[in-house]
Design an enzyme around this catalytic site. Structure first.
Site, PDB file in Angstrom:
ATOM      1  N   SER A 132      -1.733 -40.357  15.792  1.00  0.00           N
ATOM      2  CA  SER A 132      -2.429 -39.248  15.112  1.00  0.00           C
ATOM      3  C   SER A 132      -1.623 -37.950  15.199  1.00  0.00           C
ATOM      4  O   SER A 132      -1.680 -37.122  14.286  1.00  0.00           O
ATOM      5  CB  SER A 132      -3.853 -39.071  15.644  1.00  0.00           C
ATOM      6  N   ARG A 161       7.494 -43.105  27.449  1.00  0.00           N
ATOM      7  CA  ARG A 161       8.722 -43.351  28.211  1.00  0.00           C
ATOM      8  C   ARG A 161       9.488 -42.066  28.392  1.00  0.00           C
ATOM      9  O   ARG A 161       9.381 -41.165  27.563  1.00  0.00           O
ATOM     10  CB  ARG A 161       9.673 -44.256  27.429  1.00  0.00           C
ATOM     11  N   ASN A 170       7.905 -32.337  23.206  1.00  0.00           N
ATOM     12  CA  ASN A 170       6.848 -33.282  23.576  1.00  0.00           C
ATOM     13  C   ASN A 170       5.513 -32.567  23.502  1.00  0.00           C
ATOM     14  O   ASN A 170       5.439 -31.345  23.636  1.00  0.00           O
ATOM     15  CB  ASN A 170       7.084 -33.758  25.014  1.00  0.00           C
ATOM     16  N   HIS A 183       1.640 -32.746  25.308  1.00  0.00           N
ATOM     17  CA  HIS A 183       0.944 -33.325  26.457  1.00  0.00           C
ATOM     18  C   HIS A 183      -0.508 -32.829  26.470  1.00  0.00           C
ATOM     19  O   HIS A 183      -0.746 -31.635  26.297  1.00  0.00           O
ATOM     20  CB  HIS A 183       1.655 -32.932  27.755  1.00  0.00           C
ATOM     21  N   ASP A 236      12.994 -32.262  29.159  1.00  0.00           N
ATOM     22  CA  ASP A 236      14.158 -32.404  30.035  1.00  0.00           C
ATOM     23  C   ASP A 236      14.069 -33.770  30.711  1.00  0.00           C
ATOM     24  O   ASP A 236      13.292 -34.631  30.263  1.00  0.00           O
ATOM     25  CB  ASP A 236      14.265 -31.221  31.009  1.00  0.00           C
TER      26      ASP A 236
HETATM   27  C1  GRF Z   1      -1.908 -37.510  22.673  1.00  0.00           C
HETATM   28  O1  GRF Z   1      -3.028 -37.119  23.427  1.00  0.00           O
HETATM   29  C2  GRF Z   1      -0.645 -36.912  23.229  1.00  0.00           C
HETATM   30  O2  GRF Z   1      -0.826 -35.644  23.775  1.00  0.00           O
HETATM   31  C3  GRF Z   1      -0.336 -37.883  24.333  1.00  0.00           C
HETATM   32  O3  GRF Z   1      -0.641 -39.127  23.787  1.00  0.00           O
HETATM   33  C4  GRF Z   1      -1.647 -38.987  22.799  1.00  0.00           C
HETATM   34  C5  GRF Z   1      -1.106 -39.582  21.534  1.00  0.00           C
HETATM   35  O4  GRF Z   1      -2.080 -39.716  20.547  1.00  0.00           O
HETATM   36  N1  GRF Z   1       1.012 -37.699  24.805  1.00  0.00           N
HETATM   37  P1  GRF Z   1      -1.677 -40.345  19.150  1.00  0.00           P
HETATM   38  O5  GRF Z   1      -1.068 -41.697  19.422  1.00  0.00           O
HETATM   39  O6  GRF Z   1      -0.691 -39.410  18.512  1.00  0.00           O
HETATM   40  O7  GRF Z   1      -2.944 -40.440  18.367  1.00  0.00           O
END
Ligand code: GRF
Length: 233
Positions: free
Chosen positions: A21, A103, A119, A121, A153
């Site tokens: 998503s 990963r 990234n 998070h 990093d």
């Molecule tokens: C998200 O919550 C992202 O922050 C985390 O993994 C989830 C990925 O969701 N790292 P999607 O697969 O993009 O729907």
């Protein structure tokens, strides 16, 4: 709909392990003209990841790159990293977005795209890095949760922070409810992060990212109620 290839944007390689998503938020932001960058390839370490199917539906080349089970430790990581890197370079990627990629990316990949790997998070870093950031926040009894975008990093969820947004945790929230609320904010923060990157508005100074901000997206586009958008959004 096929994303447009307007000049000026970055060619994005997205790495994703799951649903995709966050990937979709980048495709949609390009179609809507919010960002010029477009996703030109999607890679996944999970062959069955719905993110790959999602990419193909948008005519974006997508490939599974799984680690070689016959190799061990460092050698396995290096070899895997090399094939991921090859997928990205074959598709002439300018910048890499980790969107739910489970990963660590290796030094060769980071060296190839200096200050161009980001990234997202689902927690307010440096709190709750690693897996299940939302559940970690709930289990810890936190009152506030949110999401963070950052440069990548060599360590997990560690590089300089680009954007953050926070929201209040409702005592009735379980992991699913909280994850959904955070995800809706992720879908705003990630395209905005790419927008700042493509416009060259991000400068890393040690641990800090200086943002030469333009008109705030909070002024331009709808905001979500109760969300605190940190500076730069
Ligand atoms: C998200 O919550 C992202 O922050 C985390 O993994 C989830 C990925 O969701 N790292 P999607 O697969 O993009 O729907």
């Amino acid at each position: 709909m096929r994303p447009s290839s307007a000049p000026g944007g970055l060619r994005l390689g997205v790495l994703a392990s799951g649903r995709g998503s966050d990937l979709q938020s980048l495709i949609d932001a390009n179609v809507a003209g919010k960002i010029q960058s477009r996703v030109v390839v999607v890679g996944s370490d999970v062959p069955s990841a719905p993110a790959l199917e999602r990419a193909r539906r948008h005519d974006i080349p997508a490939g599974a790159v799984t680690p070689d089970v016959n190799l061990k430790g460092d050698e396995r990581r290096r070899e895997h990293d090399g094939r991921v890197l090859a997928l990205l370079t074959e598709n002439r990627v300018d910048a890499v977005v980790l969107a739910g990629y489970m990963r660590l990316v290796g030094p060769a990949l980071l060296a190839k795209f200096p200050q161009k790997v980001v990234n997202i998070h689902p927690a307010l870093l440096p709190a709750f890095p690693g897996l299940h950031g939302q559940k970690q926040a709930l289990d810890w009894g936190a009152r506030v949760a949110g999401c963070t975008t950052h440069f990548v990093d060599a360590e997990v969820d560690h590089g300089p922070i680009i954007l953050q947004a926070a929201l209040s945790i409702d005592p009735r929230d379980d992991e699913t409810a909280l994850s959904q609320k955070i995800l809706a904010v992720e879908h705003q923060l990630l395209p905005r992060t790419v927008h700042l990157l493509e416009q060259g508005r991000l400068r890393i100074e040690g641990r800090r990212v200086r943002i030469d901000a333009d008109a705030s997206w909070a002024q331009k586009y709808p905001v979500l109620p109760g969300v605190l958008y940190g500076t730069g959004y």
